[in-house]
Design an enzyme around this catalytic site. Structure first.
Site, PDB file in Angstrom:
ATOM      1  CG  ASN A 123      -1.707   1.225   1.426  1.00  0.00           C
ATOM      2  OD1 ASN A 123      -1.741   2.084   0.541  1.00  0.00           O
ATOM      3  ND2 ASN A 123      -2.358   1.356   2.573  1.00  0.00           N
ATOM      4  CE  LYS A 170      -0.080   3.066   4.915  1.00  0.00           C
ATOM      5  NZ  LYS A 170      -0.002   3.131   6.359  1.00  0.00           N
ATOM      6  CG  HIS A 176      -5.764   1.702   5.206  1.00  0.00           C
ATOM      7  ND1 HIS A 176      -5.324   2.603   6.147  1.00  0.00           N
ATOM      8  CD2 HIS A 176      -4.755   0.815   5.020  1.00  0.00           C
ATOM      9  CE1 HIS A 176      -4.090   2.263   6.518  1.00  0.00           C
ATOM     10  NE2 HIS A 176      -3.721   1.184   5.848  1.00  0.00           N
ATOM     11  CD  GLU A 222      -2.911   5.218   6.920  1.00  0.00           C
ATOM     12  OE1 GLU A 222      -2.880   5.313   5.683  1.00  0.00           O
ATOM     13  OE2 GLU A 222      -2.007   4.669   7.583  1.00  0.00           O
ATOM     14  CD  GLU A 273      -3.324  -2.527   7.247  1.00  0.00           C
ATOM     15  OE1 GLU A 273      -2.227  -2.711   6.719  1.00  0.00           O
ATOM     16  OE2 GLU A 273      -4.026  -1.520   7.033  1.00  0.00           O
ATOM     17  N   GLY A 286       2.859   2.019  10.927  1.00  0.00           N
ATOM     18  CA  GLY A 286       3.822   3.107  10.799  1.00  0.00           C
ATOM     19  C   GLY A 286       4.547   3.444  12.089  1.00  0.00           C
ATOM     20  CB  SER A 294       5.623  -2.141  11.810  1.00  0.00           C
ATOM     21  OG  SER A 294       5.218  -0.817  12.133  1.00  0.00           O
TER      22      SER A 294
HETATM   23  P1  13P Z   1       3.261   0.249   7.690  1.00  0.00           P
HETATM   24  O1  13P Z   1       3.774  -1.021   7.040  1.00  0.00           O
HETATM   25  O2  13P Z   1       3.986   1.473   7.219  1.00  0.00           O
HETATM   26  O3  13P Z   1       3.177   0.112   9.176  1.00  0.00           O
HETATM   27  O4  13P Z   1       1.751   0.448   7.169  1.00  0.00           O
HETATM   28  C1  13P Z   1       0.871  -0.596   7.277  1.00  0.00           C
HETATM   29  C2  13P Z   1      -0.371  -0.256   6.501  1.00  0.00           C
HETATM   30  O5  13P Z   1      -1.145   0.585   6.905  1.00  0.00           O
HETATM   31  C3  13P Z   1      -0.595  -0.957   5.227  1.00  0.00           C
HETATM   32  O6  13P Z   1      -1.862  -0.711   4.728  1.00  0.00           O
END
Ligand code: 13P
Length: 253
Positions: free
Chosen positions: A10, A12, A96, A98, A169, A175, A215
């Protein structure tokens, strides 16, 4: 039936089309000859066309990070399933954390998105996961996650579930560099599979892939993937560089 490992990136809100093109090329070269895994990248909308060009004829699939559920109309700023399909997109992330956290996406909207994806032959990856406060509040985080799965898939039958994947997740692991331990992730995945079995039956639950996200890095992917109910990874930060995403894809070597 064994579930094929599924490694998804992803991206982002990162990469201009040119940067995305370079990354897609590096991934294409890096995964050449890899077998027995499914690989997906989800660039931002504005880079989908460039990445589609670079990945044409390769086994790397293309996904979007979001979409609206209507085919077309006066919905300024939104992107429809038809538009994604026309670009060669075959997967779409839905819900997601976010999107839920910063853009107010609610369960009912997400359910409509899952259904719209399926209606257009896009494979939805429904993202679920609890917040740190929910995890710290004890056992109720499990109800939060089960509720997200149930609400996202409401109205679907077992026969609809083939193209659907779930991504677990935990928000506190995104992150932050704090991965859930393999055992904690496994426990959550087993619980999600149980919730799927309650609604769709054990056979369907056994076939559905559940990805872990939060992560994931080259040095922890192997132990996560060794868990019986972890069928893949949804990778953020480490998917933005071929030097970290390729070893994740090649975790079996
Ligand atoms: P990270 O791998 O940067 O922690 O992000 C995970 C994520 O949100 C994937 O959709």
């Amino acid at each position: 039936m064994p579930r094929t490992p599924f490694l998804a990136g992803n991206w982002k809100m990162y990469t201009t089309p040119e940067e995305a093109r370079d990354l897609a090329r590096a991934l294409r070269d890096g995964v050449a000859g890899v077998e027995g895994v499914d690989v997906l990248v989800c660039p931002p909308f504005t880079s989908l066309a460039a990445v589609a060009e670079e990945l044409a004829g390769t086994p790397i699939a293309l996904g979007a990070q979001n979409m609206y559920y209507e085919d077309q109309g006066a919905f300024t700023g939104e992107v429809s399933p038809l538009m994604l399909v026309a670009l060669g997109v075959s997967y779409v992330l839905v819900g997601h954390s976010e999107r839920r956290q910063y853009f107010g996406e609610r369960a009912e909207t997400l359910n409509r998105k899952v259904k719209a994806a399926l209606a257009h032959d896009l494979k939805p990856i429904l993202c679920v996961g609890e917040k740190l406060e929910e995890r710290e509040a004890g056992a109720s985080w499990k109800e939060v996650v089960r509720g997200q799965v149930r609400a996202g898939l409401e109205g679907l039958g077992a026969e609809d579930l083939g193209p659907v994947a779930i991504a677990y997740e935990p928000i506190w692991a995104i992150g932050t560099g704090k991965t859930a331990t393999p055992q904690a992730a496994q426990d959550a995945h087993a619980m999600i599979r149980e919730a799927l079995a309650e609604t769709f039956g054990a056979a369907t639950a056994e076939k559905t892939r559940i990805l872990y996200g939060g992560s994931v890095k080259p040095d922890n992917v192997r132990e996560l993937m060794a868990e019986p109910d972890i069928d893949g990874a949804l990778v953020g930060g480490a998917s933005l560089k071929a030097e970290t995403f390729v070893p994740i894809i090649r975790f079996q070597e």
